[in-house]
Design a protein around this motif. Sequence first.
Motif, PDB file in Angstrom:
ATOM      1  N   LEU A 190       0.873  -1.177   0.000  1.00  0.00           N
ATOM      2  CA  LEU A 190       0.000   0.000   0.000  1.00  0.00           C
ATOM      3  C   LEU A 190       0.909   1.225   0.000  1.00  0.00           C
ATOM      4  O   LEU A 190       1.741   1.400   0.885  1.00  0.00           O
ATOM      5  N   PHE A 191       0.737   2.078  -1.008  1.00  0.00           N
ATOM      6  CA  PHE A 191       1.530   3.302  -1.124  1.00  0.00           C
ATOM      7  C   PHE A 191       0.598   4.475  -0.804  1.00  0.00           C
ATOM      8  O   PHE A 191      -0.287   4.810  -1.571  1.00  0.00           O
ATOM      9  N   LEU A 203      -5.387   7.200   6.945  1.00  0.00           N
ATOM     10  CA  LEU A 203      -4.908   6.454   8.111  1.00  0.00           C
ATOM     11  C   LEU A 203      -5.697   5.150   8.282  1.00  0.00           C
ATOM     12  O   LEU A 203      -5.126   4.107   8.615  1.00  0.00           O
ATOM     13  N   ALA A 204      -7.002   5.205   8.014  1.00  0.00           N
ATOM     14  CA  ALA A 204      -7.833   3.996   8.113  1.00  0.00           C
ATOM     15  C   ALA A 204      -7.376   2.947   7.104  1.00  0.00           C
ATOM     16  O   ALA A 204      -7.267   1.758   7.425  1.00  0.00           O
ATOM     17  N   ALA A 205      -7.090   3.392   5.874  1.00  0.00           N
ATOM     18  CA  ALA A 205      -6.620   2.463   4.846  1.00  0.00           C
ATOM     19  C   ALA A 205      -5.259   1.893   5.211  1.00  0.00           C
ATOM     20  O   ALA A 205      -5.001   0.691   5.019  1.00  0.00           O
ATOM     21  N   ALA A 206      -4.373   2.730   5.744  1.00  0.00           N
ATOM     22  CA  ALA A 206      -3.035   2.264   6.130  1.00  0.00           C
ATOM     23  C   ALA A 206      -3.121   1.217   7.232  1.00  0.00           C
ATOM     24  O   ALA A 206      -2.424   0.188   7.194  1.00  0.00           O
ATOM     25  N   ALA A 214       0.169  -6.414   4.593  1.00  0.00           N
ATOM     26  CA  ALA A 214       0.834  -5.756   3.465  1.00  0.00           C
ATOM     27  C   ALA A 214       1.923  -4.806   3.958  1.00  0.00           C
ATOM     28  O   ALA A 214       1.905  -4.342   5.106  1.00  0.00           O
ATOM     29  N   THR A 215       2.857  -4.501   3.069  1.00  0.00           N
ATOM     30  CA  THR A 215       3.871  -3.482   3.352  1.00  0.00           C
ATOM     31  C   THR A 215       3.247  -2.114   3.100  1.00  0.00           C
ATOM     32  O   THR A 215       2.606  -1.897   2.073  1.00  0.00           O
ATOM     33  N   VAL A 216       3.429  -1.214   4.039  1.00  0.00           N
ATOM     34  CA  VAL A 216       2.871   0.142   3.911  1.00  0.00           C
ATOM     35  C   VAL A 216       4.018   1.137   3.753  1.00  0.00           C
ATOM     36  O   VAL A 216       4.896   1.225   4.614  1.00  0.00           O
ATOM     37  N   VAL A 217       4.006   1.868   2.645  1.00  0.00           N
ATOM     38  CA  VAL A 217       4.994   2.922   2.424  1.00  0.00           C
ATOM     39  C   VAL A 217       4.250   4.240   2.239  1.00  0.00           C
ATOM     40  O   VAL A 217       3.082   4.252   1.833  1.00  0.00           O
ATOM     41  N   ALA A 218       4.931   5.343   2.538  1.00  0.00           N
ATOM     42  CA  ALA A 218       4.236   6.626   2.526  1.00  0.00           C
ATOM     43  C   ALA A 218       5.089   7.721   1.915  1.00  0.00           C
ATOM     44  O   ALA A 218       6.315   7.716   2.037  1.00  0.00           O
ATOM     45  N   GLU A 229       4.105   6.827  11.723  1.00  0.00           N
ATOM     46  CA  GLU A 229       4.178   5.835  12.790  1.00  0.00           C
ATOM     47  C   GLU A 229       3.654   4.473  12.325  1.00  0.00           C
ATOM     48  O   GLU A 229       4.090   3.434  12.830  1.00  0.00           O
ATOM     49  N   ILE A 230       2.733   4.479  11.369  1.00  0.00           N
ATOM     50  CA  ILE A 230       2.154   3.232  10.852  1.00  0.00           C
ATOM     51  C   ILE A 230       3.033   2.606   9.778  1.00  0.00           C
ATOM     52  O   ILE A 230       3.151   1.383   9.680  1.00  0.00           O
ATOM     53  N   SER A 231       3.679   3.438   8.966  1.00  0.00           N
ATOM     54  CA  SER A 231       4.334   2.982   7.739  1.00  0.00           C
ATOM     55  C   SER A 231       5.624   2.211   7.990  1.00  0.00           C
ATOM     56  O   SER A 231       6.348   2.473   8.960  1.00  0.00           O
ATOM     57  N   ASP A 232       5.915   1.284   7.076  1.00  0.00           N
ATOM     58  CA  ASP A 232       7.174   0.533   7.123  1.00  0.00           C
ATOM     59  C   ASP A 232       8.329   1.351   6.564  1.00  0.00           C
ATOM     60  O   ASP A 232       9.476   1.176   6.982  1.00  0.00           O
ATOM     61  N   ASP A 233       8.056   2.218   5.618  1.00  0.00           N
ATOM     62  CA  ASP A 233       9.082   3.097   5.047  1.00  0.00           C
ATOM     63  C   ASP A 233       8.411   4.393   4.620  1.00  0.00           C
ATOM     64  O   ASP A 233       7.251   4.388   4.192  1.00  0.00           O
ATOM     65  N   VAL A 234       9.154   5.497   4.743  1.00  0.00           N
ATOM     66  CA  VAL A 234       8.564   6.815   4.520  1.00  0.00           C
ATOM     67  C   VAL A 234       9.491   7.693   3.698  1.00  0.00           C
ATOM     68  O   VAL A 234      10.707   7.701   3.913  1.00  0.00           O
ATOM     69  N   LEU A 235       8.908   8.423   2.771  1.00  0.00           N
ATOM     70  CA  LEU A 235       9.608   9.478   2.040  1.00  0.00           C
ATOM     71  C   LEU A 235       9.025  10.809   2.475  1.00  0.00           C
ATOM     72  O   LEU A 235       7.825  11.048   2.313  1.00  0.00           O
ATOM     73  N   VAL A 236       9.849  11.661   3.060  1.00  0.00           N
ATOM     74  CA  VAL A 236       9.403  12.986   3.489  1.00  0.00           C
ATOM     75  C   VAL A 236       9.866  14.000   2.457  1.00  0.00           C
ATOM     76  O   VAL A 236      11.066  14.168   2.223  1.00  0.00           O
ATOM     77  N   ALA A 237       8.910  14.660   1.824  1.00  0.00           N
ATOM     78  CA  ALA A 237       9.220  15.668   0.806  1.00  0.00           C
ATOM     79  C   ALA A 237       8.230  16.800   0.974  1.00  0.00           C
ATOM     80  O   ALA A 237       7.149  16.801   0.399  1.00  0.00           O
ATOM     81  N   GLY A 238       8.586  17.787   1.782  1.00  0.00           N
ATOM     82  CA  GLY A 238       7.684  18.886   2.076  1.00  0.00           C
ATOM     83  C   GLY A 238       8.236  20.207   1.613  1.00  0.00           C
ATOM     84  O   GLY A 238       9.357  20.303   1.114  1.00  0.00           O
ATOM     85  N   THR A 239       7.428  21.256   1.763  1.00  0.00           N
ATOM     86  CA  THR A 239       7.845  22.605   1.415  1.00  0.00           C
ATOM     87  C   THR A 239       7.445  23.536   2.548  1.00  0.00           C
ATOM     88  O   THR A 239       6.703  23.158   3.448  1.00  0.00           O
TER      89      THR A 239
END
Length: 289
Positions: A190-191, A203-206, A214-218, A229-239
């Motif tokens: 789940l991406f 968050l409900a879907a995750a 399933a593996t959860v990535v964000a 906190e839920i995800s197995d791996d995270v990409l942070v890309a903010g502005t």
Amino acid sequence: MTDTVTQNEQPGRTVELVRVNLNSLSLAERKVAEAILRDPVAVIHLSVSELAALADSSASSVVRMCVSIGLRGFQELKIRLARESFSTEKQVLAAIDPGDTPPSAARKVIVGTAAALEQAASVIDFNAVARIAEALRGAKRVLFCAVGTSSPVAADAAQRMVTIGIDARHVADVHAQHVAARMLTNEDVLFVISHTGSTTETLAAARAAKAAGATVVALTSFSASPLTEISDDVLVAGTAETAYRVEAMASRIVHITVIDAIFVVLSLNDASAVRHQRLAAGIIIEHRI
């Protein structure tokens, strides 16, 4: 106990709204309120989890505090603080002045978005890009999950992944999306794409996907949020755009660019991906005159 002053009684003065209700709040809520009062402008840039940590409280206490003073939740608090912290003429883009000509204003928007991409490139974990690409490559199925203004980004991502042979899809309806997430298995990914990382439906879907194994990535704009906190791996890309326009287009462009980077990594030196791209290109040609 002091009666709660609602937002209707104190229109446009959120800091004062927090202050006058301080004594009516629970201890946990008061700690959140005091953190807001110490630096209300800084709160604009925080996720719900980051504010909770700053206040030595919990995310649920942050939300309860907002509701206690008459707001709908943390996002409304941020929107109100942003509007009150920056003059009306600068809410669209910080560098735009009332006297700007249309060409000048348009140029500043584009230059500002370019700056947002450059800023994102300086902080993105490119090893996480590679890890998430590998997770997608090895998945039996990939479900892209997003709502609101992130939904078009997820739909585009799913469509692009299909062109390189990945079994990907995006379900727009939030209820159907929740069900689809629960139907995933330990072979699937789940991406999740979410600017704030705190949208109830995503968050409900995750959580549903996590329960299914399933593996959860964000992909998100904040390093600390319920989603991370839920995800197995995270990409942070903010502005930094939330200072003057909440969830504006620049964050979407940054997220689309990150998806493009993942797409390129997946296509790199992959004969199967190249073959699928040629097949897709051949189909698309059939729809052009």
